[in-house]
Write a protein that holds these residues in place. Sequence first.
Motif, PDB file in Angstrom:
ATOM      1  N   GLY A 408       0.788  -1.230   0.000  1.00 33.21           N
ATOM      2  CA  GLY A 408       0.000   0.000   0.000  1.00 33.21           C
ATOM      3  C   GLY A 408       0.814   1.270   0.000  1.00 33.21           C
ATOM      4  N   GLN A 409       2.169   1.153  -0.060  1.00 36.64           N
ATOM      5  CA  GLN A 409       3.017   2.339  -0.007  1.00 36.64           C
ATOM      6  C   GLN A 409       3.607   2.632  -1.375  1.00 36.64           C
ATOM      7  N   GLY A 410       3.746   3.912  -1.649  1.00 36.41           N
ATOM      8  CA  GLY A 410       4.381   4.334  -2.888  1.00 36.41           C
ATOM      9  C   GLY A 410       5.823   4.728  -2.649  1.00 36.41           C
ATOM     10  N   ARG A 411       6.308   5.640  -3.433  1.00 37.34           N
ATOM     11  CA  ARG A 411       7.671   6.119  -3.293  1.00 37.34           C
ATOM     12  C   ARG A 411       7.739   7.193  -2.215  1.00 37.34           C
ATOM     13  N   GLY A 412       8.934   7.363  -1.658  1.00 35.67           N
ATOM     14  CA  GLY A 412       9.123   8.398  -0.652  1.00 35.67           C
ATOM     15  C   GLY A 412       8.885   7.896   0.751  1.00 35.67           C
ATOM     16  N   PRO A 413       9.060   8.774   1.741  1.00 39.54           N
ATOM     17  CA  PRO A 413       8.892   8.369   3.159  1.00 39.54           C
ATOM     18  C   PRO A 413       7.482   7.862   3.430  1.00 39.54           C
ATOM     19  N   TRP A 414       7.390   6.869   4.290  1.00 42.77           N
ATOM     20  CA  TRP A 414       6.101   6.298   4.655  1.00 42.77           C
ATOM     21  C   TRP A 414       5.401   7.179   5.683  1.00 42.77           C
ATOM     22  N   PRO A 415       4.069   7.219   5.654  1.00 46.68           N
ATOM     23  CA  PRO A 415       3.347   7.957   6.700  1.00 46.68           C
ATOM     24  C   PRO A 415       3.486   7.280   8.060  1.00 46.68           C
ATOM     25  N   ALA A 446       7.731 -21.098   5.449  1.00 49.27           N
ATOM     26  CA  ALA A 446       6.772 -21.683   4.516  1.00 49.27           C
ATOM     27  C   ALA A 446       5.660 -20.707   4.139  1.00 49.27           C
ATOM     28  N   ALA A 447       5.314 -19.813   5.076  1.00 52.08           N
ATOM     29  CA  ALA A 447       4.270 -18.818   4.805  1.00 52.08           C
ATOM     30  C   ALA A 447       4.768 -17.637   3.992  1.00 52.08           C
ATOM     31  N   GLY A 448       6.055 -17.612   3.661  1.00 55.51           N
ATOM     32  CA  GLY A 448       6.614 -16.508   2.878  1.00 55.51           C
ATOM     33  C   GLY A 448       7.037 -15.326   3.714  1.00 55.51           C
ATOM     34  N   GLY A 449       7.164 -15.504   5.037  1.00 58.17           N
ATOM     35  CA  GLY A 449       7.538 -14.380   5.894  1.00 58.17           C
ATOM     36  C   GLY A 449       8.954 -13.906   5.662  1.00 58.17           C
ATOM     37  N   LEU A 450       9.877 -14.844   5.422  1.00 59.87           N
ATOM     38  CA  LEU A 450      11.265 -14.442   5.173  1.00 59.87           C
ATOM     39  C   LEU A 450      11.368 -13.605   3.899  1.00 59.87           C
ATOM     40  N   GLN A 451      10.612 -13.976   2.880  1.00 56.02           N
ATOM     41  CA  GLN A 451      10.648 -13.222   1.626  1.00 56.02           C
ATOM     42  C   GLN A 451      10.084 -11.821   1.815  1.00 56.02           C
ATOM     43  N   VAL A 452       9.008 -11.696   2.592  1.00 51.23           N
ATOM     44  CA  VAL A 452       8.422 -10.363   2.832  1.00 51.23           C
ATOM     45  C   VAL A 452       9.389  -9.478   3.601  1.00 51.23           C
ATOM     46  N   LEU A 453      10.022 -10.033   4.641  1.00 51.79           N
ATOM     47  CA  LEU A 453      10.993  -9.252   5.401  1.00 51.79           C
ATOM     48  C   LEU A 453      12.172  -8.844   4.524  1.00 51.79           C
ATOM     49  N   SER A 454      12.634  -9.757   3.667  1.00 49.20           N
ATOM     50  CA  SER A 454      13.727  -9.416   2.756  1.00 49.20           C
ATOM     51  C   SER A 454      13.308  -8.337   1.759  1.00 49.20           C
ATOM     52  N   ASP A 455      12.069  -8.401   1.280  1.00 46.00           N
ATOM     53  CA  ASP A 455      11.583  -7.361   0.359  1.00 46.00           C
ATOM     54  C   ASP A 455      11.554  -5.995   1.040  1.00 46.00           C
ATOM     55  N   ILE A 456      11.187  -5.965   2.317  1.00 51.35           N
ATOM     56  CA  ILE A 456      11.193  -4.688   3.044  1.00 51.35           C
ATOM     57  C   ILE A 456      12.609  -4.141   3.136  1.00 51.35           C
ATOM     58  N   ILE A 457      13.569  -5.013   3.459  1.00 53.62           N
ATOM     59  CA  ILE A 457      14.966  -4.569   3.545  1.00 53.62           C
ATOM     60  C   ILE A 457      15.457  -4.080   2.185  1.00 53.62           C
ATOM     61  N   ALA A 458      15.108  -4.814   1.114  1.00 55.98           N
ATOM     62  CA  ALA A 458      15.525  -4.399  -0.226  1.00 55.98           C
ATOM     63  C   ALA A 458      14.912  -3.055  -0.611  1.00 55.98           C
ATOM     64  N   LEU A 459      13.643  -2.830  -0.240  1.00 61.93           N
ATOM     65  CA  LEU A 459      12.996  -1.548  -0.543  1.00 61.93           C
ATOM     66  C   LEU A 459      13.663  -0.404   0.225  1.00 61.93           C
TER      67      LEU A 459
END
Length: 841
Positions: A408-415, A446-459
Amino acid sequence: MDLLEELEELSSRTPGRGLQMHEKLSSPSRKKALSETIRLHQERQQKASRMRRTLMDRKTQKLSEISIKIEEVRQQKEQLLEQRRLMLERKMARAEEKRRKHLQDIVRRAHDEEEKAKEIAFINELEAKNKRHEFYSQIQTQEARLAGIQEERQRRQEEKAAKEAAVEEKRRALEQERRVKLEELRQKRKERLERIHREQRDKEKERLEMAREKQRDRDERRSALHAAQQANTEELQRRIQQKQEESARRHEENMVQIRQRALELSVRSAAAGGDDTAAQLAPYDTKKMCTLCNVLIGSEVYLLTHLRGRQHQEAVRAAAGSDLAGEELLLYNLRHITDAAPHQIINMTFDKERHKALRKRCKKIKARMVARQQEYARSSQARPAPVESPHRAKLAKCVKDLSKVVSGQGRGPWPNAAVSALDRTLGEMLRILDKGISADQLSLCAAGGLQVLSDIIALIQEELAKDVEIVPARTVSNVSRTLAAACRQSADNCLHVINSNMVGAALDLLMTRLTRLSSTCAASGGVRCDPGAAALMQLTSALLSALTGPDLSHQRWALLQDVCSYLVCVGTVDKISSFFSCVQGGPDSEPHLADFLTQSLRLLRAMAALLTARHPQSTQSKEPLDRTGLIATLQVTQLCGVVSLLYDALLRHHSPAQRRSTPPPPLDQATVLLAAEALSTLLQLAQLDLHMFQLCLGFEGRSVEFRHVTSYLLWYCSHHEQPNLLRLVIQTAGYFAARCYDNQMVLQKGNMPTVLQQLLTLPFAHFSDPQLTVVLFPTLLACCMDNAQTRAILDQELSYQILEDFLKQESSRGCHLVRVLLSTDEESASVRSGSVASSRS
């Protein structure tokens, strides 16, 4: 056993006994007659026949009795069945009679009901006729009344219409009169407004003319006042500038004189050589240069050590042609200790070729990690199977919430609302993972939590590379700590993170945050710390520690080697070293500083433990040890400045020379923890490469720092119960002195009591308790082996024979330090030559 006994018995018999026994046993007197034998056999057969007939008679009688009983039982069952059949017939007859009577009653009641229904129908018909007649009468009456009402309404409507017509006519006349009056009023108002507007325009013209006159006068007065004020300001600025220049000139002259006096005092103290007070580690504003030895001097510690060192003394003796002392030596030293030129500092502190080679290697490692990620994505291992766990549903919900927040977030600082939601979800996941249930960790993967956390770090890394920080450092710390908790002691999750190259984004983000932190520290002139970088280092340490072990396979080693090499090549170790050099004072000087320093030391220790587990220190190893470049980087950075960090944290306000007068003040818990972590890191580096360890600590200044730190900690532990810290200090001192003559001499120098004397005066339990002697005795052996001077000091307090006996007992099952002490002469010679080269470089 019986056969053996018989054989032994036969062997012991007299000759001829066997023949005698055969004749005795085959004598005719021992045999019966054939008729007698037949008679006995016939009697037995007759007796058996009689017994068989008796048995058959008994069986026949018993079977006949059983048949009689069976027949009786069958007859009884038939009687019971007949009785039951008769009883059922009687019941059915009674039921049939009752049914017939019941049907007759129903018929009789139905006939009575029919008669009653006919009577009721007749009565209802009469009542309906009466009601119909009354209804018709009411309708006629109502119609007559309605007709009268309609006539009356018609008459009233006609009268109302006549009245409305009269009223409308009157309203038209009044409306015409009103319009005439309004037109007259409108004409009068228009004339009055025109007159008012004309008067207002005349007044506005007069006001504007007067305002222009006032503004003109005001501008003239303001310009005159501004000109006078400008002249006064310029005069004041000129005077202030003159005073500032004069003050700066006087300050610079004073600082030059102070630096010169401080240099003279330091040189005089070095020439005196008697005082061993811990010098200041604070770096010089302008680095000094010994033109005689061509050595760069960064602080007072290095100045005192260099002037007292053998290299400088030999250089002075060679240049002057004779031994100098007193004022001659002082003046000679002052003449050759000068400020270093900028090009000299750059050439001596910056290794361009090394960094260029590291950058090239970094690109190759990154390409290899990306290729491994693509290969892993194509394999079935990239999709872990679901795992049953106590909190599987909660973890799946948390992963879904994280995905929703990120998408739900775009570019720039998060609210702030998004950041709060992210922190709340991460906190819930961290509370579940902190329980240490391995099934929860696998379920999160198995639920994909590691991938989501890694995506946050990559973002975060992608936006931070553009100099845009989308979330605060607290949130970066929460994400990293959650991912670290999911990988802690879980080899499957760690392999998944490394194979899928999730670790690449974390390492890039760590390096980016460390680079920004270094810039901030350099700009502010002080120390700052980053909780997000500390959490990322905790994550990296968890990955390396979970997969490091004695059973490290070649495939797993290839993965971890790339991670360790990437950390070295991107400059993480160099950034940690530069940060350690910026720390001034203890770990409590800045919030979160203690955690940042602790995580930095643990990361270095995890990297060293990885290399130690893969390549135990041995001269027989044929495979190159330092493929990751870690040992070379540690040597260039002087063990990342860990010793200098300890020196500054412990001895900034507490000099070892004070120990004679007062006991050491208690250290805060953060400083004690930092000292333990630093010493544990030094021990791991010593086990990784003892030659490099002694080479770095053998440098001028570094050896003095190490001696002061060791002496202070031994003094501190003698007054405050810190068994773990004392063990680490003793073991580190042992590795420092192991089979190295110069380092052994360092530990017996300085003010009394020296480090060696403090080791010899430890409580008696260290010399009697086997759990403590196994720590102390190897260090004492390391300090005194092949060194007559230190052995003479040892003989004053302890018999060397005790240490030799201990060495013989522990030769087969001893610790790593004992194995180093028992190494071959070639290995010890290489270590000694390395330490000598370090003192001369």
